[in-house]
Write an enzyme that holds these catalytic residues in place. Sequence first.
Site, PDB file in Angstrom:
ATOM      1  N   HIS A  94       0.832  -1.208   0.000  1.00  0.00           N
ATOM      2  CA  HIS A  94       0.000   0.000   0.000  1.00  0.00           C
ATOM      3  C   HIS A  94       0.859   1.247   0.000  1.00  0.00           C
ATOM      4  O   HIS A  94       1.763   1.369   0.819  1.00  0.00           O
ATOM      5  CB  HIS A  94      -0.912   0.021   1.224  1.00  0.00           C
ATOM      6  N   TYR A 136      -8.675   7.262   7.225  1.00  0.00           N
ATOM      7  CA  TYR A 136      -8.742   8.043   8.463  1.00  0.00           C
ATOM      8  C   TYR A 136      -9.882   9.041   8.289  1.00  0.00           C
ATOM      9  O   TYR A 136      -9.804   9.911   7.408  1.00  0.00           O
ATOM     10  CB  TYR A 136      -7.455   8.830   8.687  1.00  0.00           C
ATOM     11  N   PRO A 195      -1.241   3.472  18.489  1.00  0.00           N
ATOM     12  CA  PRO A 195      -1.311   2.763  17.202  1.00  0.00           C
ATOM     13  C   PRO A 195      -1.333   3.714  16.006  1.00  0.00           C
ATOM     14  O   PRO A 195      -1.157   3.275  14.871  1.00  0.00           O
ATOM     15  CB  PRO A 195      -2.632   1.991  17.278  1.00  0.00           C
ATOM     16  N   LYS A 233       3.445   2.313  13.964  1.00  0.00           N
ATOM     17  CA  LYS A 233       4.904   2.258  14.084  1.00  0.00           C
ATOM     18  C   LYS A 233       5.418   1.152  15.011  1.00  0.00           C
ATOM     19  O   LYS A 233       6.597   0.795  14.967  1.00  0.00           O
ATOM     20  CB  LYS A 233       5.421   3.602  14.644  1.00  0.00           C
ATOM     21  N   TYR A 271       5.560   8.628   7.612  1.00  0.00           N
ATOM     22  CA  TYR A 271       4.535   7.573   7.651  1.00  0.00           C
ATOM     23  C   TYR A 271       5.111   6.246   7.157  1.00  0.00           C
ATOM     24  O   TYR A 271       4.978   5.220   7.800  1.00  0.00           O
ATOM     25  CB  TYR A 271       3.362   8.021   6.783  1.00  0.00           C
TER      26      TYR A 271
HETATM   27  C1  PHB Z   1      -3.723  -0.773  11.631  1.00  0.00           C
HETATM   28  O1  PHB Z   1      -4.176  -1.264  12.680  1.00  0.00           O
HETATM   29  O2  PHB Z   1      -3.591  -1.439  10.598  1.00  0.00           O
HETATM   30  C2  PHB Z   1      -3.370   0.666  11.591  1.00  0.00           C
HETATM   31  C3  PHB Z   1      -3.443   1.425  12.752  1.00  0.00           C
HETATM   32  C4  PHB Z   1      -3.135   2.780  12.696  1.00  0.00           C
HETATM   33  C5  PHB Z   1      -2.724   3.337  11.520  1.00  0.00           C
HETATM   34  C6  PHB Z   1      -2.622   2.575  10.363  1.00  0.00           C
HETATM   35  C7  PHB Z   1      -2.941   1.234  10.397  1.00  0.00           C
HETATM   36  O3  PHB Z   1      -2.419   4.647  11.466  1.00  0.00           O
END
Ligand code: PHB
Length: 400
Positions: free
Chosen positions: A84, A214, A307, A311, A397
């Site tokens: 992605h 988001y 989360p 990271k 990111y």
């Molecule tokens: C995920 O749980 O896949 C996840 C969590 C927070 C993010 C991106 C992905 O910013």
Amino acid sequence: MSELDREWAGQSNLRPVGIVGAGPAGLTLANLLRQGGIPCVVLERGTREYIETRPRAGVIEHRAVRMLDEHGLADRLLREADRHGACEFRVNGQAHEVDYAALYDGQTHYVYPQQEVVKDLLGAFLDSGGDVRFSVTDVELHDIETSSPYLTWTSASGERERLDCSFIAGADGFHGVTRRSIPAGAVQEFSHQHGIEWLSILAEAPPSTHKVIYALHPDGFAGHMLRSSTVSRYYLQVPVDDTVDNWPDERVWAELHKRLALRDSDWKLTEGRITEKRILDMRSYVVEPMNHGNLYLLGDAAHIITPVGAKGMNLALHDAEVLAAALMEYTRTGDDAGLRSYSEVCLRRVWRAQEFSQWMVFMIHRSPEPFLSRLGQARLEHLIASGSSAGYFAQNYVGP
Ligand code: PHB
């Protein structure tokens, strides 16, 4: 084989590195050490089935995948994971895509659930003859300030056992025993409560999107994340101190439909059977330094991050890579420069990630303080409108 390698290979009496915890950090370290010929033993409190099925994170960065691949540990991941390079922000019912791969060297995320990472790492380690003790309890660390540290524990069959170690690696998570074994005052702890909670939902539902979403809604953040073609992860910002009991399935779906809705679009969220609901408290924590004596902490044992930005597992894998290289250098040459700089090298990345996660947390949530909410929205609008802000986002990111 160099002279040093020959000398080192002859050391059959090398004490093993004792690794506490068979998560992504502990198992990556174990594989890298084993490949380098350094003996190690992994202690794990769960069963093999438990660690191979426990759903957690799901996003791995380009850099971490490259590191795993360099060690032959990413074959299945590279075959099966989706890549992605774009995500979507939804504001006021409108979608805005950020093509972060295009903004950062073509680097992408790989969507690959954490339990699959664990399965691959554990399989590789056991197949190479690696030693993992499952279902251990009452692990204790001894003499960590000396050059002869040792571990004791109760085995699955109830016997008290002991392992004399060269070093101990603490990869047993935030609530584990290893960090707690450091005497009070020897390290400094930094923690921050972000004043936000997420309801985390896992459902047997195919993704309704090809990109992470988001959504910023007047009632709070909603996220749609990816796991597989049959399972999806969603998040809802909920009031602090809220409980799962307040969120029956119908309410979860109603809120997700509302917060993720798009204006003038026939986009629809596909529902499925909810298999997990948990409240996640947005907390950050860092211990400095990440080592004490001959104990080295990795992953969540040393730092936790919200989360947001995904990271956590990536930092854990980086810690393992740095520590493995340092232990290898020391064992081969006696040079402890890598061990001495371990904490500093890891913490640089940890704090960079903490800063970015905090930047994102602020941007995508509703604060109980209306002024702060508007500032967050202004940050998001700037990200959507400005190439330089999008560049900052992309670099942090998917990288650095
Ligand atoms: C995920 O749980 O896949 C996840 C969590 C927070 C993010 C991106 C992905 O910013």
